[in-house]
Design a protein around this motif. Structure first.
Motif, PDB file in Angstrom:
ATOM      1  N   MET A 251       0.845  -1.177   0.000  1.00  0.00           N
ATOM      2  CA  MET A 251       0.000   0.000   0.000  1.00  0.00           C
ATOM      3  C   MET A 251       0.888   1.238   0.000  1.00  0.00           C
ATOM      4  O   MET A 251       1.915   1.277   0.644  1.00  0.00           O
ATOM      5  N   THR A 252       0.469   2.252  -0.738  1.00  0.00           N
ATOM      6  CA  THR A 252       1.236   3.478  -0.842  1.00  0.00           C
ATOM      7  C   THR A 252       0.359   4.672  -0.514  1.00  0.00           C
ATOM      8  O   THR A 252      -0.855   4.618  -0.672  1.00  0.00           O
ATOM      9  N   ASP A 253       0.993   5.739  -0.054  1.00  0.00           N
ATOM     10  CA  ASP A 253       0.258   6.967   0.240  1.00  0.00           C
ATOM     11  C   ASP A 253       0.213   7.903  -0.953  1.00  0.00           C
ATOM     12  O   ASP A 253      -0.379   8.968  -0.895  1.00  0.00           O
ATOM     13  N   LEU A 254       0.847   7.515  -2.042  1.00  0.00           N
ATOM     14  CA  LEU A 254       0.885   8.329  -3.249  1.00  0.00           C
ATOM     15  C   LEU A 254      -0.487   8.301  -3.915  1.00  0.00           C
ATOM     16  O   LEU A 254      -1.025   7.240  -4.206  1.00  0.00           O
ATOM     17  N   ARG A 255      -1.089   9.496  -4.153  1.00  0.00           N
ATOM     18  CA  ARG A 255      -2.418   9.593  -4.748  1.00  0.00           C
ATOM     19  C   ARG A 255      -2.415  10.586  -5.903  1.00  0.00           C
ATOM     20  O   ARG A 255      -1.679  11.568  -5.892  1.00  0.00           O
ATOM     21  N   ALA A 256      -3.285  10.358  -6.872  1.00  0.00           N
ATOM     22  CA  ALA A 256      -3.482  11.302  -7.970  1.00  0.00           C
ATOM     23  C   ALA A 256      -4.205  12.531  -7.425  1.00  0.00           C
ATOM     24  O   ALA A 256      -5.172  12.406  -6.687  1.00  0.00           O
ATOM     25  N   ARG A 257      -3.720  13.700  -7.789  1.00  0.00           N
ATOM     26  CA  ARG A 257      -4.408  14.925  -7.389  1.00  0.00           C
ATOM     27  C   ARG A 257      -5.566  15.149  -8.360  1.00  0.00           C
ATOM     28  O   ARG A 257      -5.381  15.063  -9.573  1.00  0.00           O
ATOM     29  N   PRO A 258      -6.771  15.420  -7.861  1.00  0.00           N
ATOM     30  CA  PRO A 258      -7.922  15.593  -8.749  1.00  0.00           C
ATOM     31  C   PRO A 258      -7.714  16.645  -9.839  1.00  0.00           C
ATOM     32  O   PRO A 258      -8.237  16.505 -10.933  1.00  0.00           O
TER      33      PRO A 258
ATOM     34  N   VAL B 182       3.038   4.670  -9.666  1.00  0.00           N
ATOM     35  CA  VAL B 182       1.621   5.047  -9.678  1.00  0.00           C
ATOM     36  C   VAL B 182       0.707   3.961 -10.222  1.00  0.00           C
ATOM     37  O   VAL B 182      -0.510   4.068 -10.092  1.00  0.00           O
ATOM     38  N   LEU B 183       1.255   2.926 -10.810  1.00  0.00           N
ATOM     39  CA  LEU B 183       0.415   1.860 -11.369  1.00  0.00           C
ATOM     40  C   LEU B 183       0.036   0.859 -10.286  1.00  0.00           C
ATOM     41  O   LEU B 183       0.535  -0.259 -10.236  1.00  0.00           O
ATOM     42  N   ASN B 184      -0.840   1.306  -9.406  1.00  0.00           N
ATOM     43  CA  ASN B 184      -1.343   0.444  -8.339  1.00  0.00           C
ATOM     44  C   ASN B 184      -2.792   0.816  -8.048  1.00  0.00           C
ATOM     45  O   ASN B 184      -3.286   1.835  -8.515  1.00  0.00           O
ATOM     46  N   ASP B 185      -3.474  -0.009  -7.282  1.00  0.00           N
ATOM     47  CA  ASP B 185      -4.904   0.172  -7.018  1.00  0.00           C
ATOM     48  C   ASP B 185      -5.212   1.288  -6.025  1.00  0.00           C
ATOM     49  O   ASP B 185      -6.377   1.587  -5.778  1.00  0.00           O
ATOM     50  N   GLN B 186      -4.191   1.914  -5.454  1.00  0.00           N
ATOM     51  CA  GLN B 186      -4.416   2.988  -4.488  1.00  0.00           C
ATOM     52  C   GLN B 186      -4.266   4.373  -5.104  1.00  0.00           C
ATOM     53  O   GLN B 186      -4.760   5.347  -4.554  1.00  0.00           O
ATOM     54  N   TYR B 187      -3.573   4.492  -6.241  1.00  0.00           N
ATOM     55  CA  TYR B 187      -3.224   5.806  -6.794  1.00  0.00           C
ATOM     56  C   TYR B 187      -4.452   6.650  -7.140  1.00  0.00           C
ATOM     57  O   TYR B 187      -4.479   7.846  -6.889  1.00  0.00           O
TER      58      TYR B 187
END
Length: 146
Positions: A1-8, A34-39
């Motif tokens: 799990m990563t805390d990296l998220r796409a900014r809207p 970024v190629l993960n289910d959390q991004y």
């Protein structure tokens, strides 16, 4: 799990069909990160199964900058999403296309900031802001010489 998220604000609809919508996402992070289910978790209420997202990695955040360079790109399809989802399941369509490599992580560079200022950057970290490009370049050269 990563805390990296796409900014809207970095995800934009490029084709507003009633289903199977197409989106574009810009980032400066390597696509491997970024190629993960959390991004795309921040976008879970907007994205639906069947939507496609083209992810473009640039060497700087301002992709409208005339000197910006596209480094990597790929397309993903949303497999599952929803308002209460704990993940936005994605699948890569095709391959990740690597077009080049940006400045090395930890390398200094000068970027244009807001209000006519210039930023001395260390990767994605702002080291200091300056009133002129010459001042920023002088500070960068001083750091590189040290």
């Amino acid at each position: 799990m990563t805390d990296l998220r796409a900014r809207p604000l970095d995800v934009c609809m490029s084709d507003s069909m009633p289903f199977a919508q197409r989106w574009t996402c810009r980032t400066t992070w390597p696509l491997a990160d970024v190629l993960n289910d959390q991004y795309f978790l921040n976008m879970r209420q907007t994205l639906r199964a069947g939507d496609m997202i083209r992810i473009c990695r640039f060497d700087r955040m301002d992709s409208n900058d005339k000197d910006a360079r596209l480094l990597e790109t790929c397309e993903v399809i949303i497999v599952k999403s929803g308002g209460a989802a704990t993940a936005v399941e994605i699948a890569v369509v095709g391959q990740v296309v690597v077009l080049g490599d940006g400045p090395a992580r930890g390398a200094y560079e000068v970027r244009r900031g807001q209000a006519g200022k210039f930023k001395l950057m260390n990767g994605e970290e702002v080291v200091q802001e300056f009133g002129s490009k010459a001042e920023a370049e002088a500070a960068m050269n001083k750091r590189l010489a040290a």
